[in-house]
Design a protein around this motif. Structure first.
Motif, PDB file in Angstrom:
ATOM      1  N   SER A  37       0.867  -1.189   0.000  1.00 17.66           N
ATOM      2  CA  SER A  37       0.000   0.000   0.000  1.00 17.66           C
ATOM      3  C   SER A  37       0.894   1.226   0.000  1.00 17.66           C
ATOM      4  O   SER A  37       2.093   1.131   0.257  1.00 17.66           O
ATOM      5  CB  SER A  37      -0.810   0.066   1.289  1.00 17.66           C
ATOM      6  OG  SER A  37      -1.821  -0.864   1.318  1.00 17.66           O
ATOM      7  N   THR A  50      -2.403   8.634   0.135  1.00 14.08           N
ATOM      8  CA  THR A  50      -3.548   8.570  -0.785  1.00 14.08           C
ATOM      9  C   THR A  50      -4.445   9.802  -0.614  1.00 14.08           C
ATOM     10  O   THR A  50      -4.972  10.335  -1.587  1.00 14.08           O
ATOM     11  CB  THR A  50      -4.349   7.266  -0.558  1.00 14.08           C
ATOM     12  OG1 THR A  50      -3.419   6.177  -0.595  1.00 14.08           O
ATOM     13  CG2 THR A  50      -5.420   7.047  -1.596  1.00 14.08           C
ATOM     14  N   GLU A 115       1.022   3.968  -4.497  1.00 15.60           N
ATOM     15  CA  GLU A 115       1.436   2.561  -4.450  1.00 15.60           C
ATOM     16  C   GLU A 115       2.587   2.307  -5.432  1.00 15.60           C
ATOM     17  O   GLU A 115       3.490   1.521  -5.152  1.00 15.60           O
ATOM     18  CB  GLU A 115       0.248   1.645  -4.782  1.00 15.60           C
ATOM     19  CG  GLU A 115      -0.619   1.227  -3.600  1.00 15.60           C
ATOM     20  CD  GLU A 115      -1.445   2.348  -2.983  1.00 15.60           C
ATOM     21  OE1 GLU A 115      -1.528   3.432  -3.578  1.00 15.60           O
ATOM     22  OE2 GLU A 115      -2.001   2.130  -1.884  1.00 15.60           O
ATOM     23  N   PHE A 168      -3.523  -1.871  -5.128  1.00 20.98           N
ATOM     24  CA  PHE A 168      -4.576  -0.853  -5.259  1.00 20.98           C
ATOM     25  C   PHE A 168      -5.008  -0.495  -6.687  1.00 20.98           C
ATOM     26  O   PHE A 168      -6.052   0.072  -6.879  1.00 20.98           O
ATOM     27  CB  PHE A 168      -4.117   0.410  -4.519  1.00 20.98           C
ATOM     28  CG  PHE A 168      -5.142   1.503  -4.347  1.00 20.98           C
ATOM     29  CD1 PHE A 168      -6.470   1.205  -4.042  1.00 20.98           C
ATOM     30  CD2 PHE A 168      -4.779   2.845  -4.468  1.00 20.98           C
ATOM     31  CE1 PHE A 168      -7.406   2.233  -3.858  1.00 20.98           C
ATOM     32  CE2 PHE A 168      -5.704   3.872  -4.291  1.00 20.98           C
ATOM     33  CZ  PHE A 168      -7.011   3.560  -3.993  1.00 20.98           C
ATOM     34  N   GLY A 183      -8.702   1.069   0.367  1.00 22.77           N
ATOM     35  CA  GLY A 183      -8.259  -0.140   1.068  1.00 22.77           C
ATOM     36  C   GLY A 183      -8.024  -1.300   0.108  1.00 22.77           C
ATOM     37  O   GLY A 183      -7.802  -2.448   0.516  1.00 22.77           O
ATOM     38  N   SER A 185      -5.666  -2.459  -1.722  1.00 21.39           N
ATOM     39  CA  SER A 185      -4.451  -3.274  -1.856  1.00 21.39           C
ATOM     40  C   SER A 185      -4.684  -4.681  -1.293  1.00 21.39           C
ATOM     41  O   SER A 185      -4.016  -5.636  -1.701  1.00 21.39           O
ATOM     42  CB  SER A 185      -3.269  -2.635  -1.121  1.00 21.39           C
ATOM     43  OG  SER A 185      -3.036  -1.359  -1.632  1.00 21.39           O
ATOM     44  N   ASP A 186      -5.621  -4.800  -0.360  1.00 14.98           N
ATOM     45  CA  ASP A 186      -6.003  -6.128   0.144  1.00 14.98           C
ATOM     46  C   ASP A 186      -6.482  -7.004  -1.011  1.00 14.98           C
ATOM     47  O   ASP A 186      -6.205  -8.206  -1.058  1.00 14.98           O
ATOM     48  CB  ASP A 186      -7.199  -6.005   1.105  1.00 14.98           C
ATOM     49  CG  ASP A 186      -6.792  -5.584   2.498  1.00 14.98           C
ATOM     50  OD1 ASP A 186      -5.596  -5.645   2.811  1.00 14.98           O
ATOM     51  OD2 ASP A 186      -7.692  -5.185   3.264  1.00 14.98           O
TER      52      ASP A 186
HETATM   53  N1  ASP Z   1      -3.729   3.501  -0.392  1.00 15.53           N
HETATM   54  C1  ASP Z   1      -5.086   3.108  -0.651  1.00 15.53           C
HETATM   55  C2  ASP Z   1      -5.988   3.638   0.434  1.00 15.53           C
HETATM   56  O1  ASP Z   1      -5.565   4.377   1.316  1.00 15.53           O
HETATM   57  C3  ASP Z   1      -5.210   1.626  -0.827  1.00 15.53           C
HETATM   58  C4  ASP Z   1      -4.789   0.781   0.342  1.00 15.53           C
HETATM   59  O2  ASP Z   1      -4.151   1.250   1.280  1.00 15.53           O
HETATM   60  O3  ASP Z   1      -5.127  -0.412   0.328  1.00 15.53           O
HETATM   61  O4  ASP Z   1      -7.164   3.372   0.390  1.00 15.53           O
END
Ligand code: ASP
Length: 441
Positions: A37, A50, A115, A168, A183, A185-186
């Protein structure tokens, strides 16, 4: 043994933490493919990369050029590169990214640079190849990641013992960068795990896994060591959040276990999420209840009509009314002559509830219709409940002893969960009572 490891934003937040991550990776040779991430918050009140990039995009839309926010992004990455003592010219990379951001004028592209640059830095630190997600993660015209992605990833990684892949984002059907939701990157990690046929998907974050209930309601609840994919689905649907909800599907389809670990306490056990069959086969002593989760603000429309069961098309007509208003329901507990529609209150705000009620009344002429608003749902989840006699008696006595009136009950047909509806104002009290009953044994 192949492990795919995804590290979240707090694990990447500065040079010290990135070194910590490198040590974790080096400690286990099976940790081969690393998904990252962008740097998250270093302390309360700090801003995630981000979010700074979101601001950057706003600035570019207004003035055509990157501004103050992008300078902050540059300063963060430059200080990380310095802390890591990398000779790598991150400045040149950031300047090139600024030019592209100004040219592309796409939010997704701008966000993806977090990322992208983090991945480049991490690959440099580990001395292993970097894979740009744009080349391997392909969204189809339907906005979903298709089979082609698995083939491309397999191909790209087949002659690389280890590699870093940016999380991501990927590329859409028109060749433009596209991100997952926040989120995400999960999800990237899960896709890589599936593509390489990983033995385990390690998801490294800043907590030691799932807790049996929300720690803001019960102080220091016990951790969940193991749970099944099915239990995870039930708990996350009800608000328990550690993983992005879409990240489950790619690994679940391939029966790959997920292991949630804490970068800041790598010795902690964490939580293992196992395919349901493996979980049931391997569980030595299964708790009655695995976890408790819940959410406030539901509306319940309770419909009663004698001989409802003999009336052909009754449910169909109720559903037609929902479709007319583009409303989905969450649960549908029913009896012989009764049916309740449980709906997220947001969907029926601003007068929609009244007109939906009128449409249902017109469609099925019920004997009685009762609308309850401000309802909280609490899901009590666990495979163990199916095997233990007296679970519901314990559950409902605990709630009654807490002086709470139950407004609705729904037991999933898999006996995996019991959902209890109470007034919003009784939510916390109910969660505490249920936790006390099943976890302080
Ligand atoms: N950087 C992105 C976010 O803050 C994706 C991640 O962290 O998974 O949402």
């Amino acid at each position: 043994m192949i492990k795919v490891c995804k590290f979240g934003g707090t694990s990447m937040s500065d040079g010290i933490n990135m070194r910590r991550v490198a040590d974790i990776i080096d400690a286990d040779p099976s940790r081969r493919y690393i998904v990252v991430s962008a740097p998250g918050k270093r302390f309360g009140g700090d801003t995630k990369i981000t979010d700074l990039l979101y601001e950057t995009q706003r600035e570019v839309a207004e003035s055509g050029c990157v501004g103050e926010s992008y300078r902050k992004v540059m300063a963060r990455f430059q200080s990380i590169a310095e802390e890591l003592g990398l000779s790598f010219d991150v400045g040149a990379l950031l300047l090139a990214a600024a030019k592209e951001i100004e040219r592309e004028r796409s939010t997704d592209f701008t966000l993806s640079r977090g990322e992208f640059i983090t991945g480049k830095l991490m690959a440099e630190l580990l001395g292993i190849p970097f894979v740009d997600a744009r080349d391997v993660v392909k969204f189809g015209a339907d906005g979903k990641v298709g089979r082609k992605t698995f083939q491309l990833l397999k191909e790209a990684l087949k002659d690389k013992r280890r590699a870093v892949i940016a999380g991501f984002y990927g590329e859409d059907a028109n060749g433009r960068v596209k991100t997952f939701s926040r989120g995400g990157s999960d999800v990237s990690g899960a896709i890589v795990a599936r593509a390489v046929g990983a033995d385990e998907y390690e998801n490294w974050t800043d907590v030691s896994g799932f807790l049996a209930c929300d720690p803001s309601i019960v102080p220091s609840p016990c951790g969940i060591r193991e749970l099944s994919y099915k239990e995870l689905r039930e708990l996350s649907y009800m608000g328990a959040r550690v993983l992005h909800s879409e990240s489950i599907f790619p690994v679940r389809e391939a029966d790959i276990p997920i292991h949630i670990k804490n970068t800041f306490r790598p010795g902690d056990e964490g939580t293992r999420i196992l395919p349901t069959a493996a979980y049931l086969a391997g569980a030595k002593t299964m708790r009655t209840v695995t976890g408790i989760a819940g959410k406030k603000n539901f509306t319940v429309i309770h419909i009663e009509k004698s001989l409802m069961n003999t009336e052909i098309g009754f449910t169909y007509r109720v559903m037609e009314a929902l479709v007319k208003h583009s409303i989905s329901f969450e649960h549908l507990p029913s009896g012989i002559d009764t049916m309740s529609l449980v709906i997220d209150s947001e969907q029926v705000s601003g007068g929609v509830l009244e007109s939906l009620g009128e449409d249902i009344a017109r469609a099925v002429s019920p004997d009685r219709m009762n609308i309850m608003t401000d309802i909280a749902l609490i899901a009590v989840v666990g495979h163990g409940m199916a095997k233990s006699v007296g679970t519901s008696a314990r559950l409902f006595s605990a709630i009654a002893n807490a002086g709470v009136n139950v407004r609705m009950i729904d037991q999933g047909s898999s006996e995996l969960n019991i959902i209890v509806g109470v007034d919003n104002c009784n939510y916390e009290r109910t969660v505490r009572a249920v936790y006390e009953e099943f976890f302080r044994e």
